[in-house]
Scaffold this active site. Structure first.
Site, PDB file in Angstrom:
ATOM      1  N   SER A  40       1.921   5.453   2.588  1.00 15.92           N
ATOM      2  CA  SER A  40       1.979   5.623   1.127  1.00 15.92           C
ATOM      3  C   SER A  40       1.790   4.527   0.520  1.00 15.92           C
ATOM      4  CB  SER A  40       3.442   6.114   0.808  1.00 15.92           C
ATOM      5  OG  SER A  40       4.430   5.113   0.817  1.00 15.92           O
ATOM      6  N   ASP A  41       1.468   4.705  -0.981  1.00  9.26           N
ATOM      7  CA  ASP A  41       1.460   3.889  -1.960  1.00  9.26           C
ATOM      8  C   ASP A  41       2.985   3.591  -2.213  1.00  9.26           C
ATOM      9  OD1 ASP A  41       1.026   1.828  -3.881  1.00  9.26           O
ATOM     10  OD2 ASP A  41      -0.713   3.081  -4.921  1.00  9.26           O
ATOM     11  N   TRP A  42       3.258   2.234  -2.789  1.00  9.71           N
ATOM     12  CA  TRP A  42       4.581   1.892  -3.014  1.00  9.71           C
ATOM     13  C   TRP A  42       5.456   2.623  -3.821  1.00  9.71           C
ATOM     14  CZ3 TRP A  42       2.222  -0.373   0.429  1.00  9.71           C
ATOM     15  CH2 TRP A  42       2.531  -1.523   1.208  1.00  9.71           C
ATOM     16  N   GLY A  43       6.351   3.175  -3.262  1.00  8.61           N
ATOM     17  CA  GLY A  43       7.345   4.450  -3.821  1.00  8.61           C
ATOM     18  C   GLY A  43       6.655   5.492  -4.099  1.00  8.61           C
ATOM     19  N   ALA A  44       5.716   5.879  -3.569  1.00  9.14           N
ATOM     20  CA  ALA A  44       5.025   7.167  -3.917  1.00  9.14           C
ATOM     21  C   ALA A  44       5.605   8.291  -3.109  1.00  9.14           C
ATOM     22  CB  ALA A  44       3.436   7.216  -3.315  1.00  9.14           C
TER      23      ALA A  44
END
Length: 771
Positions: free
Chosen positions: A160-164
């Site tokens: 995932s993208d960071w915190g997605a």
């Protein structure tokens, strides 16, 4: 390295492969297993904040370059992570926006850019995006299954993208394999509970673990397992040090310089009206550039970015190199100090900018750079780091538990005089100079910024300080909050440029230009204009740079403008200057590349990978601003040059445009099936580069189509005289999406050949037989 938009401007898969290989070699040297790139979202709208991170507005051009990049990178046994899957083409409300894209546009444009990276280059990882597409957020979207892991057969890892990832069960039951960043997130104990309750099958978790282990094996990070052999298709070499096929180290400085040259786009080159055919430094009489270094007289170099060049845009893609060669320094190295004269002219970068690494010394080690200490509330030292640059970010597990503040010590040796020193950061700042507190202030966000503002839009606090030699500085910074539930320390120590009288400064720059034989104005943007975290609200150059160019051009008609931006900006004075060179964010050797091109040591090799608007108000310029949380891609398959052709509007510079230092003619073309052979002639007196571009059209089609669409191209490097270019038109150039399947319409297609999407003088026919 230059920005991805500069790489897109090369139109050269060999250059992209070299770019990836240079990153792979550097990753190996730094013991890095995974590189979070390339970004292969499309330039749907020029206002996109991360426009500079992507390659092109066209899916074929983007996909071919991205595939070569991945091949070059993974040949070193380092995983590539193409991102952001999919349709993450703007930054506005990027965490929550729902992009509504019809199936045909998704498959023919946005997914098409990813397809060759997965199916041909064999990427080992993919990053899912923050945004939603047609409802579900991308970390739990069915597009992770079809086409990614299903039709395309992707066997790598989706991170995932960071915190997605913000759900547990929905994302876990999707083809989302890793939540970033770790070790905490939406899975953990909640995922364990969901498995035990039967809401997430254990086999699904096993599949995710299997992909993690496969990635670790491929990059040589799995103890007791030899790095994967033959996991990526040819021409990728076998990864891993044991295979013996890993490419050798790349000369990074040379690669950065030559790739910056290859991506430089000369969009205008005329003769200054005041100059005669024998004017100092001019080669011939047809155009202003290239200049002859041996006979060139005095040169006025003007502009904030001439001395403080932007090498990358803002955000997570930013790399602070140990040293940057600015255009000013590059020209001084090439021509000598005595011939090159500098003036600021107009300020570009606002707020605190990091100190020049050359002016910093670590007061403890005596080496270049600074010392950073993490302390708890009682002042106890938790960790020490030595850093080379003054722009500092630590996130998540990088921040020691119990950190209250970070203390940064540096000996700064700037020029004597009065300076505005300080820090950029959201939190409490104190600054000591030679043991005396000179600043005690709070950096406060306005509250209207989105997530990531502490990193991408941090406020600056400053104070005036007079120096006449080196000064010992100690910064103490206590951050005001976290990011996505993770600890965050983001602060920049440096100096703010102040111009007391902007009009007087422009007048002085014009006076200097009038006194010199030629003038170079370097204009551009800053990390507060082009950055992750927000989109641009205007395409205009910031500050008074347009006024500066107009004043300099009026004072000296032999004015050349170098544009230091990662994406299109408005050039309202473009008809008033002798030449315009787009240098993009040119990487650490940007100034050397600029000097090479201006002085004719190298050909400006680039062609526009995206259309440059004239005003930004044209119908063809799309919006990236959501309405009610939804961004509708109502244009369908018509983005970029397709939209400009559909509306019949004329941009400042069209897709594919670019000039060189020689002249060419297109002489003829022969089509055999999908193979095209083009004869052309370099009619000049020096070797040059040309990009022969092939577009298709089918005006009597039974389905909606663009007026013309890119179907192939060939990069030609040739000495004076005739030469041949060969272009293979892929089967995918003729197909379209209909009723959830690929369809190829039989019949006659018109082939348009030329040097840009609007300069296509040769025509031929391509016949597609019925299946």
């Amino acid at each position: 390295m230059p920005s991805s938009s500069a790489l897109g401007a090369t139109w050269d898969p060999a250059a992209a492969r070299r770019y990836g290989s240079a990153l792979g070699a550097e990753a190996r040297r730094q013991h890095v297993h995974v590189v979070l790139g390339p970004t292969i979202n499309l330039h749907r709208a020029p206002y996109g904040g991360r426009h500079f991170e992507s390659m092109s507005e066209d899916p074929l051009l983007t996909g071919e370059l991205a595939a070569a990049y991945v091949e070059g990178l993974q040949a070193h046994g380092v995983a590539a992570t193409p991102k952001h899957y999919v349709a993450n083409d703007a930054e506005s409300q990027r965490f929550t926006v729902d992009n509504h894209v019809d199936d045909r546009a998704l498959r023919e444009l946005y997914l098409a850019a990813f397809e060759p990276v997965v199916t041909r280059a064999g990427a080992w990882a993919v990053m899912s995006a923050y945004n939603a597409v047609n409802g579900p957020t991308m970390s739990e979207n069915p597009l992770l299954t079809e086409p990614l892991t299903g039709e395309w057969g992707f066997d790598g890892l989706v991170m995932s993208d960071w915190g997605a990832v913000r759900s547990t069960e929905a994302s876990a039951n999707a083809e989302q394999h890793l939540v970033m960043p770790g070790p905490v997130g939406a899975w953990g104990e909640r995922l364990v509970a969901a498995v035990r309750a039967g809401r997430v099958p254990e086999a699904v978790v096993d599949g995710k673990v299997r992909r993690l282990l496969r990635l670790a094996a491929r990059v040589g990070a799995l103890d007791g397992v030899t790095p994967a052999d033959g996991t990526a298709p040819e021409p990728v070499a076998k990864p891993g040090p044991e295979s013996g096929a890993v490419p050798g180290p790349e000369d990074g400085a040379t690669a950065a310089r030559e790739l910056a040259v290859a991506g430089s786009v000369l969009v205008r080159n005329t003769t200054g009206s005041r100059a005669s055919d024998t004017a100092a430094g001019r080669v011939g009489n047809a155009a202003e550039l290239p200049w002859d270094a041996a006979s060139l007289g005095s040169v006025a170099v003007l502009g904030h970015n001439a001395a403080l060049a932007r090498t990358q845009g803002g955000g997570s893609a930013t790399v602070r190199p140990a040293a940057v060669v600015s255009p000013l320094e590059g020209l001084r190295r090439a021509l000598g100090e005595s011939r090159v004269h500098y003036r600021l002219g107009a300020r570009v970068a606002e707020g605190v900018q990091p100190f020049d690494p050359a002016a910093m010394t670590n007061p403890v080690s005596g080496e270049p750079g600074l010392r950073a200490l993490f302390r708890d509330a009682a002042g106890t030292e938790l960790r020490v780091e030595d850093r080379r640059g003054a722009s500092l970010i630590w996130m998540g597990p990088e921040v020691p538990s119990g950190t209250d503040h970070v203390e940064v010590a540096v000996r700064w040796d700037g020029p004597g005089g009065t300076h505005r020193l300080g820090a950029s950061g959201a939190g409490h700042v104190t600054l000591e100079a030679d043991g005396r507190t000179v600043l005690d202030a709070e950096g406060v966000l306005t509250g209207d910024q989105g997530p990531g503002a502490a990193m991408f839009e941090a406020p600056s606090v400053t104070t005036e300080l007079s120096t006449d030699g080196p000064v010992d500085l100690v910064l103490r910074f206590r951050p005001s909050g976290s990011e996505a539930g993770m600890p965050l320390v983001a602060v920049t120590l440096g100096e703010e440029t102040v111009v007391e009288d902007p009009a007087a400064e422009i007048a002085e720059a014009a006076r200097l230009a009038a006194e010199c034989d030629v003038a170079v104005v370097v204009v551009g943007t800053s990390d507060r204009i082009e950055s992750e975290g927000f989109d641009r609200s205007s395409l205009a150059l910031p500050g008074r740079q347009d006024d500066l160019v107009r004043a300099v051009a009026a004072a000296n008609p032999r004015t050349v403008v170098v544009v230091n931006s990662g994406s299109p900006v408005l050039l309202p004075w473009r008809g008033d200057v002798a030449a315009i060179l787009l240098g993009w964010f040119g990487g650490e050797r940007f100034g050397e590349a600029v000097a090479d091109v201006l002085l004719g040591a190298a050909e400006p090799g680039g062609r526009l990978p995206t259309t440059w608007p004239a005003t930004g108000d044209e119908r063809s310029v799309l919006s990236g601003v959501p309405d009610g949380g939804v961004l509708r891609y109502a244009e369908g398959i018509h983005i970029g040059h397709r939209n400009w052709l559909r509306h019949g509007e004329t941009p400042a510079y069209p897709f594919g445009h670019g000039l060189g230092y020689t002249s060419w003619t297109l002489d003829g073309a022969t089509v055999t099936g999908h193979e095209v052979e083009v004869t052309l002639t370099n009619t000049g007196d020096r070797p040059g580069r040309q990009v022969v571009q092939a577009y298709l059209s089918r005006p009597d089609s039974g389905v909606e189509r663009p007026v013309r669409w890119l179907a192939g191209w060939a990069v030609v490097d040739a000495a004076p005289g005739p030469t041949t270019a060969r272009i293979t038109l892929p089967d995918t150039a003729f197909r379209h999406r209909e009723h959830d399947r690929w369809v190829t319409e039989p019949g006659v297609y018109t082939l348009h050949l030329g040097f840009s999407v609007t300069d296509v003088p040769l025509r031929a026919e391509v016949v597609v037989e019925a299946a």
